[in-house]
Scaffold this motif. Structure first.
Motif, PDB file in Angstrom:
ATOM      1  N   ILE B 130       4.624 -11.078  -6.759  1.00  0.00           N
ATOM      2  CA  ILE B 130       4.677  -9.773  -6.102  1.00  0.00           C
ATOM      3  C   ILE B 130       5.031  -8.677  -7.084  1.00  0.00           C
ATOM      4  CG2 ILE B 130       5.917  -8.408  -4.378  1.00  0.00           C
ATOM      5  CD1 ILE B 130       6.312 -10.926  -2.777  1.00  0.00           C
ATOM      6  N   LYS B 133       2.940  -5.448  -8.755  1.00  0.00           N
ATOM      7  CA  LYS B 133       1.638  -5.164  -8.143  1.00  0.00           C
ATOM      8  C   LYS B 133       1.738  -3.949  -7.236  1.00  0.00           C
ATOM      9  CE  LYS B 133      -0.807  -9.541  -7.947  1.00  0.00           C
ATOM     10  NZ  LYS B 133       0.027 -10.561  -8.551  1.00  0.00           N
ATOM     11  N   THR B 134       0.594  -3.307  -7.070  1.00  0.00           N
ATOM     12  CA  THR B 134       0.558  -2.213  -6.097  1.00  0.00           C
ATOM     13  C   THR B 134       0.439  -2.825  -4.702  1.00  0.00           C
ATOM     14  OG1 THR B 134      -1.841  -2.079  -6.025  1.00  0.00           O
ATOM     15  CG2 THR B 134      -0.717  -0.810  -7.742  1.00  0.00           C
ATOM     16  N   PRO B 135       0.753  -2.045  -3.688  1.00  0.00           N
ATOM     17  CA  PRO B 135       0.640  -2.578  -2.324  1.00  0.00           C
ATOM     18  C   PRO B 135      -0.746  -3.150  -2.004  1.00  0.00           C
ATOM     19  CG  PRO B 135       1.872  -0.548  -2.282  1.00  0.00           C
ATOM     20  CD  PRO B 135       1.405  -0.740  -3.698  1.00  0.00           C
ATOM     21  N   ILE B 138      -1.034  -6.541  -3.520  1.00  0.00           N
ATOM     22  CA  ILE B 138      -0.230  -7.533  -2.811  1.00  0.00           C
ATOM     23  C   ILE B 138      -0.911  -7.933  -1.515  1.00  0.00           C
ATOM     24  CG2 ILE B 138       2.005  -8.004  -1.762  1.00  0.00           C
ATOM     25  CD1 ILE B 138       3.225  -5.971  -3.611  1.00  0.00           C
ATOM     26  N   ARG B 139      -1.436  -6.940  -0.820  1.00  0.00           N
ATOM     27  CA  ARG B 139      -2.134  -7.249   0.438  1.00  0.00           C
ATOM     28  C   ARG B 139      -3.300  -8.171   0.174  1.00  0.00           C
ATOM     29  NH1 ARG B 139      -2.847  -1.733   1.578  1.00  0.00           N
ATOM     30  NH2 ARG B 139      -0.789  -0.904   2.080  1.00  0.00           N
TER      31      ARG B 139
END
Lengths: 416, 345
Positions: B130, B133-135, B138-139
């Motif tokens: 995690i 990382k950018t959101p 991560i998604r």
């Protein structure tokens, strides 16, 4: 399909807390923008760490950076929801005193167990009195702080580990702090002022490490203490009269450390111990001591005597380290016979490793080496490293000559 | 020489434990390996189960056969006492290399078996995945639904986030907050602000064309609405001083230009989160003049474009949010509909 399933959000709460706690606070808080489910997951993490790595603020103006940091911490604390067990604040931009007071007040209403505060710059930060009401504190670490607890302070009843570096506190404050934290197991003191006499009264203490300027160290009720490191950074004043009269410091130092296993006497502390009557042998021996490291000035008569006496009282040593402390080479007459003729007595039945460093080949040094070699029947390795610009063939010749009690012993000469 | 007739006795009779996973399949495992798991260990000791196939220990649902295999590999290695720390660490590092999906399953299973060292190992590995990382990334990695409404997503969390879209919206909000502050200051001076739409056409045009003036204009009416609501929706608050106020306001409009956005970010106190959201949307009322509405729509569309989002869809989402939010939905045509929830304070 199966590969599209979200598996992480359904992990149990404690596991998610663990994962999020392992992230720098910035990444942890950012998970709130992942999905609806994740909005407040981060707010339960029990560890909050604000240090220069976790909260990297591109350094513009210092004040701006500091304001941003304050804003971030305010936010996190406000949005956080749940107990905060560990709180660490160690940011180089941190200067604002009133902000820290506010945060400590907030934490004091909870159940913080670990508190680390490091003030990198500026004067000693005076801790607010609410810090002393942290009921559940187990570990406390402070850098560059001033401690003045309220008079009603009864100690941290759960405190097990205390680490104070560059702190100021008064003598009684220190003594009370130690004696009232009954569960204290680890104590580290580095660079302190405000008190000069270290009276350690701690029945559960196991680990003690002090480095600073002080007059004396005395232990009381420290039967569980097994690891001790004492480094006295400054030479004490050499009061000849006083030293003749006072009782053996060595003995009084050690008498309350019956179970000691690892001991380091560094910088000038040996000299401090030498400032008293030095007997030829001590009345008791410390059978648990298996490691000792001494900084010694081989040119000082008293220090040699004290070291000799000390080593003889530790029959079960497994490892010895002796580091020469180069000082004024004012030799008061030939220092011979200091290390006795107690050869071939197998004084050190367990000794396996010896390290000698910082020597220049004087008589007392070589006598010491000879003494160790002839009294250690199971010795495996001795390394000898001279001080810079010292050593040379003469020393090697002497070393080569020494008889060794151990047939397996290697004597390794290392370049300075 | 010939042992043919003699039975050869095995040097060690290993004892095995029988384990059953949720899908019904049963496997046997060396006892010392199984005992490494606290949960299995407890079962064996307390209930005596596991000694034969019929009495296999039922494992928690989160443990499927392939994951069980992994866990047993882990246990098999670590239960050997003589290994050095370095060996264990090397093994762990190799062991943990697997795809994210399996890693999550493994974490879950290890937790249900109370195998703390493995939970620590896998949690740390997930944290490393995690971290940084950018959101969006991560998604993507964990297949998380992107189900935050635009509004929620773009709440000015803090200055920590550096997503450019969030920064952009932060700027806008910061500007609006600043305007709000001005308004608050003015409110202290004046009792009530009532705004009749008496402004000249030039004023209106300047509102439409200029970035800030518009917002401030909006803000004015919003405040007015709020005041009105406080007085129990009575719409006949005195409009005596309206004109006066209006003039004062216009004079007092500070010239915040887009260049101030950066300083806005720095100065903005990002503590207004959901309350502010309410305020934003809830105060847009049917009474707004068309020019105002148009301006608002334009702003909103601009946002939509920049955010690459499907605005009408988002609006539907906002609409469908729970009653705790008072929101307004707008569709692209510019007509306003008001959605008010139960909370009317």
């Amino acid at each position: 399909m199966d590969t599209e399933v979200d598996r992480i959000s359904s992990l149990p709460g404690n596991v998610l807390d663990q994962i999020l706690s392992d992230l720098p606070i910035r990444d942890a808080v950012r998970t709130s923008s992942l999905s609806r489910n994740w909005r407040y997951k981060w707010s339960h993490i029990p560890h909050l760490v604000f240090d220069t790595q976790c909260v990297s603020i591109p350094s513009e103006d210092q004040t701006v950076g500091k304001n941003k940091l304050v804003s971030i911490i305010d936010h996190v604390l406000l949005l956080h929801n749940g107990p905060i067990y560990k709180f660490k604040l160690s940011h180089r931009d941190l200067l604002g005193v009133s902000d820290i007071d506010r945060w400590i007040l907030h934490l004091s209403r909870g159940s913080t167990k670990e508190f680390v505060l490091e003030i990198w710059k500026g004067q000693r930060y005076k801790l607010p009195s609410c810090l002393f009401s942290f009921e559940n504190l187990i570990h406390l670490e402070l850098l560059n702080c001033l401690l003045k607890p309220p008079s009603a302070f009864k100690g941290f009843r759960s405190l097990k580990s205390l680490h104070l570096q560059s702190v100021t506190l008064a003598q009684e404050v220190f003594e009370n702090l130690i004696s009232r934290c009954a569960l204290l197991e680890r104590l580290t003191l580095m660079n302190f002022d405000g008190f000069t006499h270290l009276k350690i009264n701690a029945p559960n203490l196991q680990f003690f490490d002090v480095g600073g300027v002080f007059d004396d160290v005395s232990f009381e009720n420290t039967l569980l203490l097994t690891q001790v490191t004492i480094a006295l950074y400054e030479k004490v004043k050499n009061d000849q009269n006083m030293s003749r009269r006072s009782s053996c410091k060595l003995l009084s130092f050690f008498v309350n450390l019956p179970r000691i296993r690892r001991l380091k006497i560094h910088n000038y502390f040996l000299k401090n111990l030498a400032l008293s009557k030095i007997p030829s042998t001590l009345p008791k021996s410390w059978v648990d001591l298996n490691y000792i490291s001494i900084h010694i000035n081989f040119n000082d008569f008293e220090e040699n005597a004290v070291a000799f006496c000390l080593l003889k009282s530790c029959p079960n040593l497994q490892e010895i380290e002796m580091l020469g402390r180069p000082e004024e080479k004012a030799v008061v007459g030939p220092l011979t016979g200091l290390w006795g003729d107690d050869n071939w007595k197998s004084l050190f039945g367990q000794l396996r490793q010896v390290k000698i460093a910082g020597i220049s080949g004087t008589r007392s040094e070589l006598d010491c080496i000879k003494f160790l070699l002839s009294n250690s029947p199971v010795l495996e390795q001795m390394t000898v490293r001279p001080a810079p610009n010292e050593g040379g063939l003469e020393m090697v010749k002497e070393l080569l000559r020494f008889r060794r009690a151990s047939t397996r012993a290697e004597v390794i000469y290392m370049e300075p | 020489m010939s042992d043919a007739g003699m039975a050869v006795v095995k040097p060690e009779m290993k004892s095995y434990i029988w384990l059953q996973t949720a899908d019904g399949s049963i496997q046997q495992v060396e006892e010392e390996v199984a005992m490494f798991c606290p949960m299995i260990c407890r079962e064996i000791i307390q209930t005596g189960m596991g000694s034969s196939k019929n009495y296999a220990i039922s494992l928690p649902q989160r443990v499927n056969p392939s994951i069980l295999g992994l866990i047993l590999d882990y246990c098999r290695f670590h239960q050997v006492p003589g290994r050095s720390n370095k060996e264990r660490k090397t093994f762990d590092e190799k062991f943990i290399r697997m795809d994210t999906k399996r890693l999550c399953e493994l974490t879950s299973a290890a937790d249900s078996l109370q195998l703390k060292p493995l939970v620590d190992l896998t949690s740390r590995a997930l944290a490393r995945i995690i971290e940084g990382k950018t959101p969006e990334e991560i998604r993507e990695t964990f297949h998380l639904p992107d189900d935050l409404t635009e509004e929620e997503k773009l709440e000015p969390l803090r200055n920590i986030t550096d997503d450019p879209r969030i920064r952009l919206l932060n700027r806008l909000y910061a500007r609006k907050r600043k305007e709000l502050k001005e308004r608050e200051k003015l409110k202290d001076v004046e009792v009530e602000e009532e705004r009749a739409d008496d402004r000249s056409v030039e004023d209106l045009l300047s509102f439409i064309n200029g970035a800030d003036g518009d917002s401030k204009g909006c803000r004015t009416s919003k405040n007015k609405k709020k005041n009105r609501r406080r007085k129990d929706q009575s719409k006949d608050s005195s409009s005596n001083n309206s004109n006066e106020n209006q003039k004062k306001e216009s004079d007092a409009l500070p010239s915040a230009c887009p260049n101030d956005e950066v300083s806005d970010i720095l100065a903005a106190s990002p503590s207004r989160t959901s309350n502010f959201q309410d305020f934003d949307y809830a105060d847009i009322d049917d009474d707004l003049d068309p020019a105002k509405m148009e301006e608002l729509d334009r702003e909103v569309e601009d946002f939509a474009r920049r955010l690459n989002s499907d605005w009408p869809e988002r609006m539907q989402e906002i609409l469908s949010l729970g009653p705790e939010r008072r929101l307004v939905s707008m569709n692209v045509n510019g007509s306003l509909r008001r959605y008010s929830g139960l909370d009317r304070r």
